[in-house]
Design a protein around this motif. Structure first.
Motif, PDB file in Angstrom:
ATOM      1  N   ASP A 272     -12.730  34.126  33.670  1.00  0.00           N
ATOM      2  CA  ASP A 272     -11.790  33.027  33.924  1.00  0.00           C
ATOM      3  C   ASP A 272     -10.419  33.348  33.340  1.00  0.00           C
ATOM      4  O   ASP A 272      -9.392  33.164  33.996  1.00  0.00           O
ATOM      5  CB  ASP A 272     -12.312  31.718  33.331  1.00  0.00           C
TER       6      ASP A 272
ATOM      7  N   TYR B 111      -5.466  24.346  35.904  1.00  0.00           N
ATOM      8  CA  TYR B 111      -6.915  24.512  35.771  1.00  0.00           C
ATOM      9  C   TYR B 111      -7.608  24.402  37.123  1.00  0.00           C
ATOM     10  O   TYR B 111      -8.623  25.045  37.374  1.00  0.00           O
ATOM     11  CB  TYR B 111      -7.490  23.486  34.787  1.00  0.00           C
ATOM     12  N   SER B 112      -7.018  23.613  38.011  1.00  0.00           N
ATOM     13  CA  SER B 112      -7.599  23.467  39.353  1.00  0.00           C
ATOM     14  C   SER B 112      -7.500  24.763  40.167  1.00  0.00           C
ATOM     15  O   SER B 112      -8.134  24.884  41.209  1.00  0.00           O
ATOM     16  CB  SER B 112      -6.918  22.320  40.102  1.00  0.00           C
TER      17      SER B 112
ATOM     18  N   GLN C  52     -14.162  29.989  41.866  1.00  0.00           N
ATOM     19  CA  GLN C  52     -15.613  29.953  41.655  1.00  0.00           C
ATOM     20  C   GLN C  52     -15.953  31.164  40.806  1.00  0.00           C
ATOM     21  O   GLN C  52     -15.412  32.248  41.038  1.00  0.00           O
ATOM     22  CB  GLN C  52     -16.357  30.046  42.980  1.00  0.00           C
TER      23      GLN C  52
ATOM     24  N   ASN D  21     -23.756  23.508  35.520  1.00  0.00           N
ATOM     25  CA  ASN D  21     -23.574  22.481  34.497  1.00  0.00           C
ATOM     26  C   ASN D  21     -23.806  21.079  35.076  1.00  0.00           C
ATOM     27  O   ASN D  21     -23.242  20.740  36.115  1.00  0.00           O
ATOM     28  CB  ASN D  21     -22.168  22.568  33.902  1.00  0.00           C
ATOM     29  N   TYR D  22     -24.640  20.301  34.373  1.00  0.00           N
ATOM     30  CA  TYR D  22     -24.985  18.945  34.783  1.00  0.00           C
ATOM     31  C   TYR D  22     -24.961  18.017  33.581  1.00  0.00           C
ATOM     32  O   TYR D  22     -25.254  18.421  32.465  1.00  0.00           O
ATOM     33  CB  TYR D  22     -26.397  18.892  35.386  1.00  0.00           C
ATOM     34  N   CYS D  23     -24.680  16.735  33.822  1.00  0.00           N
ATOM     35  CA  CYS D  23     -24.814  15.707  32.800  1.00  0.00           C
ATOM     36  C   CYS D  23     -26.298  15.397  32.664  1.00  0.00           C
ATOM     37  O   CYS D  23     -26.972  15.114  33.656  1.00  0.00           O
ATOM     38  CB  CYS D  23     -24.055  14.454  33.210  1.00  0.00           C
TER      39      CYS D  23
ATOM     40  N   LEU E  11     -21.355  18.700  37.152  1.00  0.00           N
ATOM     41  CA  LEU E  11     -20.008  18.778  36.584  1.00  0.00           C
ATOM     42  C   LEU E  11     -19.024  19.329  37.608  1.00  0.00           C
ATOM     43  O   LEU E  11     -17.843  19.012  37.575  1.00  0.00           O
ATOM     44  CB  LEU E  11     -20.020  19.656  35.326  1.00  0.00           C
ATOM     45  N   GLU E  12     -19.500  20.153  38.519  1.00  0.00           N
ATOM     46  CA  GLU E  12     -18.673  20.760  39.569  1.00  0.00           C
ATOM     47  C   GLU E  12     -17.485  21.507  38.982  1.00  0.00           C
ATOM     48  O   GLU E  12     -16.352  21.357  39.429  1.00  0.00           O
ATOM     49  CB  GLU E  12     -18.247  19.707  40.590  1.00  0.00           C
ATOM     50  N   ASP E  13     -17.772  22.335  37.970  1.00  0.00           N
ATOM     51  CA  ASP E  13     -16.719  23.143  37.347  1.00  0.00           C
ATOM     52  C   ASP E  13     -16.578  24.513  38.000  1.00  0.00           C
ATOM     53  O   ASP E  13     -15.751  25.319  37.576  1.00  0.00           O
ATOM     54  CB  ASP E  13     -16.968  23.282  35.846  1.00  0.00           C
ATOM     55  N   GLY E  14     -17.369  24.777  39.030  1.00  0.00           N
ATOM     56  CA  GLY E  14     -17.227  26.030  39.773  1.00  0.00           C
ATOM     57  C   GLY E  14     -17.912  27.222  39.127  1.00  0.00           C
ATOM     58  O   GLY E  14     -17.624  28.355  39.485  1.00  0.00           O
ATOM     59  N   THR E  15     -18.814  26.982  38.181  1.00  0.00           N
ATOM     60  CA  THR E  15     -19.499  28.094  37.524  1.00  0.00           C
ATOM     61  C   THR E  15     -20.978  28.093  37.861  1.00  0.00           C
ATOM     62  O   THR E  15     -21.601  27.039  38.013  1.00  0.00           O
ATOM     63  CB  THR E  15     -19.345  28.038  35.994  1.00  0.00           C
TER      64      THR E  15
END
Length: 186
Positions: free
Chosen positions: A101, A111-112, A116, A139-141, A150-154
């Motif tokens: 990253d 940051y946007s 991916q 990543n999930y809550c 979380l949809e952080d693209g990882t």
């Protein structure tokens, strides 16, 4: 008296050897085909593909050497061949993902703008001892009635080529697992 290093004969090298794996994965067509089978996404025009890519984010930080490092228009992907389990794959995946990253996000970026980011470990052993052919982490809550992504693209993927049941894999990916296990095309 020091011991003479032992080298494998050329005939004894296989896809799990660093030299062979990185040479094969430098071929854009072969690399793209394997990644599309694993990720089930279309890889765009490969803008950057290298092996043994060294990243040293800061002179005082731990550096890394990625087996295979690829960038297309939408994503950055790191692929590692693992033949030994040292118990630190989850932490390595985290560190490699963070380094990628930082490497792909120029100063002044939003940051946007982060791409991916996939880290893929092709393991000749079961890293989590659950028998799955592939472990895919995102990543999930966890403190909600249902997981919220979380949809952080990882994504972190761990392929267990030692898995007995390969039913969850597509045919071509199953053949790749067989190839890694048998280590021969014969």
């Amino acid at each position: 008296m020091s011991e003479t290093p032992r080298f494998k004969r050329w005939e004894d090298l296989d896809i799990t050897d660093d030299f062979i794996f990185t040479r094969v994965m430098r071929n854009k067509r072969l690399c793209r085909t394997l990644l599309e089978m694993i990720l089930k996404v279309k890889i765009g025009r490969i803008k950057f593909l290298t092996s043994h890519h060294s990243l040293q984010i800061d002179p005082n930080a731990k550096g890394i050497i990625m087996d295979v490092y690829l960038k297309d228009e939408e994503r950055v992907i790191n692929v590692e061949m693992q033949t030994a389990n040292h118990g630190d794959l989850a932490q390595r995946a985290r560190y490699y993902q963070a380094a990628a990253d930082i490497d792909t996000t120029p100063k002044g970026s939003e940051y946007s703008d982060l791409k991916q980011n996939y880290v893929i470990f092709i393991c000749t052993f079961d890293p989590f001892h659950c028998g799955k052919a592939m472990y895919h982490f995102a990543n999930y809550c966890i403190n909600h009635d249902f997981p919220i992504p979380l949809e952080d693209g990882t994504s972190k993927l761990f392929l267990n080529t030692a898995a007995k049941a390969l039913d969850s894999l597509d045919g071509d990916l199953r053949l790749f697992y067989d190839y890694v296990r048998e280590r021969t095309t014969q």
